[in-house]
Design a protein around this motif. Structure first.
Motif, PDB file in Angstrom:
ATOM      1  N   ASP A  94       0.831  -1.204   0.000  1.00 16.76           N
ATOM      2  CA  ASP A  94       0.000   0.000   0.000  1.00 16.76           C
ATOM      3  C   ASP A  94       0.866   1.255   0.000  1.00 16.76           C
ATOM      4  O   ASP A  94       0.549   2.243  -0.689  1.00 16.76           O
ATOM      5  CB  ASP A  94      -0.902   0.005   1.242  1.00 16.76           C
ATOM      6  CG  ASP A  94      -2.016  -1.026   1.156  1.00 16.76           C
ATOM      7  OD1 ASP A  94      -2.268  -1.532   0.037  1.00 16.76           O
ATOM      8  OD2 ASP A  94      -2.619  -1.333   2.198  1.00 16.76           O
ATOM      9  N   ARG A  95       1.956   1.223   0.754  1.00 11.73           N
ATOM     10  CA  ARG A  95       2.854   2.388   0.791  1.00 11.73           C
ATOM     11  C   ARG A  95       3.450   2.664  -0.581  1.00 11.73           C
ATOM     12  O   ARG A  95       3.629   3.819  -0.973  1.00 11.73           O
ATOM     13  CB  ARG A  95       3.978   2.161   1.816  1.00 11.73           C
ATOM     14  CG  ARG A  95       3.511   2.058   3.260  1.00 11.73           C
ATOM     15  CD  ARG A  95       3.064   3.420   3.786  1.00 11.73           C
ATOM     16  NE  ARG A  95       4.172   4.366   3.829  1.00 11.73           N
ATOM     17  CZ  ARG A  95       4.949   4.557   4.898  1.00 11.73           C
ATOM     18  NH1 ARG A  95       4.723   3.881   6.016  1.00 11.73           N
ATOM     19  NH2 ARG A  95       5.914   5.456   4.862  1.00 11.73           N
ATOM     20  N   LEU A  96       3.759   1.609  -1.320  1.00  9.96           N
ATOM     21  CA  LEU A  96       4.306   1.782  -2.666  1.00  9.96           C
ATOM     22  C   LEU A  96       3.259   2.347  -3.617  1.00  9.96           C
ATOM     23  O   LEU A  96       3.559   3.194  -4.470  1.00  9.96           O
ATOM     24  CB  LEU A  96       4.823   0.441  -3.198  1.00  9.96           C
ATOM     25  CG  LEU A  96       5.935  -0.240  -2.397  1.00  9.96           C
ATOM     26  CD1 LEU A  96       6.303  -1.576  -3.039  1.00  9.96           C
ATOM     27  CD2 LEU A  96       7.166   0.649  -2.314  1.00  9.96           C
ATOM     28  N   VAL A  97       2.026   1.869  -3.483  1.00 11.70           N
ATOM     29  CA  VAL A  97       0.942   2.366  -4.336  1.00 11.70           C
ATOM     30  C   VAL A  97       0.676   3.835  -4.020  1.00 11.70           C
ATOM     31  O   VAL A  97       0.531   4.670  -4.937  1.00 11.70           O
ATOM     32  CB  VAL A  97      -0.322   1.512  -4.132  1.00 11.70           C
ATOM     33  CG1 VAL A  97      -1.504   2.117  -4.907  1.00 11.70           C
ATOM     34  CG2 VAL A  97      -0.080   0.075  -4.588  1.00 11.70           C
ATOM     35  N   ASP A  98       0.627   4.180  -2.741  1.00 10.81           N
ATOM     36  CA  ASP A  98       0.369   5.564  -2.346  1.00 10.81           C
ATOM     37  C   ASP A  98       1.462   6.509  -2.843  1.00 10.81           C
ATOM     38  O   ASP A  98       1.189   7.669  -3.181  1.00 10.81           O
ATOM     39  CB  ASP A  98       0.268   5.661  -0.822  1.00 10.81           C
ATOM     40  CG  ASP A  98      -0.979   4.968  -0.287  1.00 10.81           C
ATOM     41  OD1 ASP A  98      -1.912   4.733  -1.083  1.00 10.81           O
ATOM     42  OD2 ASP A  98      -1.005   4.641   0.931  1.00 10.81           O
ATOM     43  N   ALA A  99       2.703   6.018  -2.868  1.00  9.91           N
ATOM     44  CA  ALA A  99       3.820   6.855  -3.319  1.00  9.91           C
ATOM     45  C   ALA A  99       3.926   6.935  -4.834  1.00  9.91           C
ATOM     46  O   ALA A  99       4.750   7.690  -5.354  1.00  9.91           O
ATOM     47  CB  ALA A  99       5.122   6.312  -2.737  1.00  9.91           C
TER      48      ALA A  99
END
Length: 680
Positions: free
Chosen positions: A595-600
């Motif tokens: 999720d952190r990668l998608v958000d970034a």
């Protein structure tokens, strides 16, 4: 290395049970070649007694050493060029044929020829095993697995003399060779079934002429030392002709190597002070080591009436002393970064031990012999591996592989000469002592028959028994006495060995080079990959590594997310379920990191499939570059920008070592996002 290439390399490598089966077969093959350097020693007295030819005793060992030493460069380059699996299978077949024929030998000449065939196959086994490990094991794990093969040499150096003696006592000396057949066939079948056809092909200009010239001058000089003073006078035409011819071949060899595209031994290395001195000391140490292994069993079995099996037990102090000092010196070098002190201290210990062995007679106690053997082994262990480290540390990257091969080459050549010279001295001395005993020996009595069956002496008077045993003891004492000056020269040379500040790559040790004294043939690329792989294995914990790389590369993510980013970047696209399996966690556990990668904006998620974005590829590129810079500090002074091959190795290892499955466990250790997913 592209992302696709990285993923492809990982897919073709065997994993899990298949990997362990392949490594087991490779270790069996390595054991075959390593054992045949030591297993014959305790069987030699019996072999000579049955086949005759005491004057040719040394050639049973020398033929194997010369053939293995000369053939290893060819096997290595042919494997690079035509594929290692097929060449490896060929080397096993040649080794097994040679083993079977050795067991069937009817006279000493047949045995010597078939031992050379064994050595030809054994050279392939030793060099191709190490190369294949690099093909089937991921870069970050290679150091750990290659260390297992160093342990194989340690086991063989201890068990070889024991096994050789046991076979002589309980079966026949021929089983010293027959035992290779079932082990070799098993390794051959496993390799055929499980080993993939991996590894990149690399074109070579193979130096066939240089190899033939090495064999020519080496055999010529060994014949000079073998026949001189025994078969022919030292000033006779055959000896002078052989010596002159050998010197001429050396001159031609140097000229050929200067013009060869890929020389076996670049002549410029001989002008490097550290390499020249290291090789000369290595020659002297090989001279002492192989000579001792060949003639100590004769002292034990004939002079002291010890059975072949127990003679192997009596040699254990020497082997254990060598193992202890090899490992201990390696650990101290890693801790303090100083290495010259070990050969400076080790060579006098070897010389002292040889002198003490020269004082042994038929009345020596077991304790006295064991202490001297242990001292000899301890001295050898202080020198063998350290000379390789000194040479590797001093030469340029382009000469790294050739220098490593060269110092072990001169050790093997020294061993060949040592066995030959020792054999000549022993034969001369024994013949002279037997002449002195002529007045008390019964008609037709052959003292050489005592080697295979010392109990023959029991049927003769005490005067005869004592005279023959003393003749053997004095002859073997002379062998060790004349080895002392050779090692003493090595002692003096170590004082001129220049100590260079130790590179990180020189602190990684391949103990096989010290334990078994095997010929080593690797390219500079293979050698630096081995060293960097070992350093990566000792790197900081994965969690700390990814946290540090993220900070350096400006990627503000938890360590688990950094790992996932590198993994997805290498794959291009990957199903979320597959990524979780790589990390060894349930998909719900790993989702917060993704999720952190998608958000970034680094990764896109669609229908359960994750795909790297352009922004994500740039971020992953910075992470790989940071890892590469960290690895480059280990090769400081070799200027990767001047060596495209070295630059490529650093790039490949950096990309291969990030996002590795073995690091997936950091998702459990990372205190980053809570391990509960909020998104479908």
């Amino acid at each position: 290395m592209t992302a696709g290439t990285a993923a492809q390399d990982e897919r073709v490598m065997p994993k899990g049970r298949d990997l362990y089966v392949v490594l087991g077969a490779l270790m069996l093959a390595m054991l075959l070649a390593a054992l045949d350097q030591t297993i014959v020693s305790t069987a030699l007295p019996t072999i000579v007694s049955e086949l005759g030819g005491l004057n040719h005793l040394s050639w049973v060992v020398t033929a194997y050493l010369l053939a293995a030493t000369a053939s290893t460069p060819l096997w290595g380059k042919l494997g690079d060029q035509y594929g290692r699996k097929r060449l490896f299978q060929t080397s096993i077949v040649i080794f097994l044929i040679g083993s079977a024929l050795c067991g069937l030998s009817r006279d000493m000449m047949e045995l010597i020829v078939f031992r050379a065939m064994q050595g030809l196959g054994g050279g392939g086994l030793m060099v191709l095993v190490v190369a294949i490990v690099g093909d089937v094991v991921p870069p970050r794990e290679r150091g750990r697995y290659q260390g297992l093969f160093g342990a194989v040499f340690g086991v063989s150096s201890v068990c070889g003399p024991l096994l050789g003696g046991w076979f002589v006592d309980n079966l026949s000396w021929r089983w010293v060779f027959y035992i290779n057949l079932p082990i070799g066939v098993l390794a051959l079948l496993v390799i055929a079934a499980v080993l993939p056809r991996t590894g990149e092909r690399e074109r070579h200009r193979i130096d066939y002429l240089g190899t033939l010239l090495i064999v020519g001058w080496a055999v010529g000089l060994v014949l000079v030392t073998t026949w001189g003073g025994t078969t022919y006078d030292w000033i006779s035409a055959p000896i002078i002709g052989l010596a002159a011819g050998s010197v001429a071949l050396i001159g031609v060899w140097v000229l050929v190597e200067r013009r060869a595209a890929e020389p076996i031994m670049p002549p410029r290395l001989l002008t490097d002070r550290v390499f020249a001195i290291g090789s000369a000391v290595s020659f002297a140490v090989g001279f002492a080591m192989f000579g001792a292994l060949t003639f100590l069993p004769i002292l034990l079995q004939v002079v002291h009436g010890i059975s072949p099996t127990l003679s192997g037990v009596h040699l254990l102090p020497m082997m254990l002393g060598m193992l202890a000092s090899s490992i201990g010196s390696g650990q101290l070098i890693t801790r303090y970064g100083r290495y010259k002190v070990f050969p400076v201290a080790g060579t006098p210990i070897i010389a002292l031990a040889l002198y003490l062995c020269s004082r042994l007679d038929e009345n020596a106690s077991t304790l006295s012999m064991s202490l001297r053997f242990a001292l000899l082994g301890f001295g050898l262990g202080l020198v063998l591996q350290v000379l390789v480290i000194a040479v590797q540390n001093a030469v340029s990257y382009g000469d790294l592989g050739a220098a490593t091969s060269g110092v072990t080459f001169f050790r093997q050549i020294g061993g060949s000469f040592g066995v030959a010279v020792f054999g000549s001295i022993f034969s001369n001395q024994l013949a002279g002592h037997v002449e002195d005993l002529a007045r008390i020996l019964p008609p037709g009595f052959d003292p050489s028959a005592v080697q295979g069956n010392p109990q023959l002496l029991d049927r003769y008077p005490a005067e005869v028994q004592q005279g023959v045993l003393h003749a053997y003891a004095e002859s073997i004492s002379s062998v060790f006495f004349w080895a002392v000056p050779v090692v003493a020269i090595g002692c003096l040379l170590t004082l001129f060995l220049r100590e260079v500040p130790l590179r990180a790559t020189s602190q990684t040790h391949d103990y096989g080079e010290g334990f078994g004294a095997a010929p080593t043939v690797r390219s500079s690329r293979h050698e630096i990959e081995r060293a960097l792989s070992e350093l990566m294995r000792k790197d900081v914990k994965a969690l700390q590594l990814y946290e540090r790389l993220g900070a350096v590369a400006g990627v503000a993510l938890p360590a688990g997310s950094v790992w996932a980013l590198c993994r997805i970047a290498k794959d291009g696209t990957v199903r979320g379920q597959d990524l979780a399996e790589r990390a060894g966690v349930p998909i719900e556990y790993g989702r917060p990191y993704v999720d952190r990668l998608v958000d970034a904006g680094y990764v896109r998620r669609r229908d359960g499939t994750l795909a790297i974005t352009g922004t994500g590829q740039d971020a992953a590129g910075r992470l790989f570059d940071a890892r590469r810079e960290g690895l480059a500090r280990h090769v400081d002074g070799w200027s990767p920008e001047d060596h495209p091959e070295l630059a490529d190795v650093l790039t490949r290892l950096a990309e291969a070592s990030l996002g590795d499955d073995a690091d997936g466990g950091i998702l459990r250790a990372d205190p980053g996002p809570e391990p509960t997913g909020s998104r479908a």
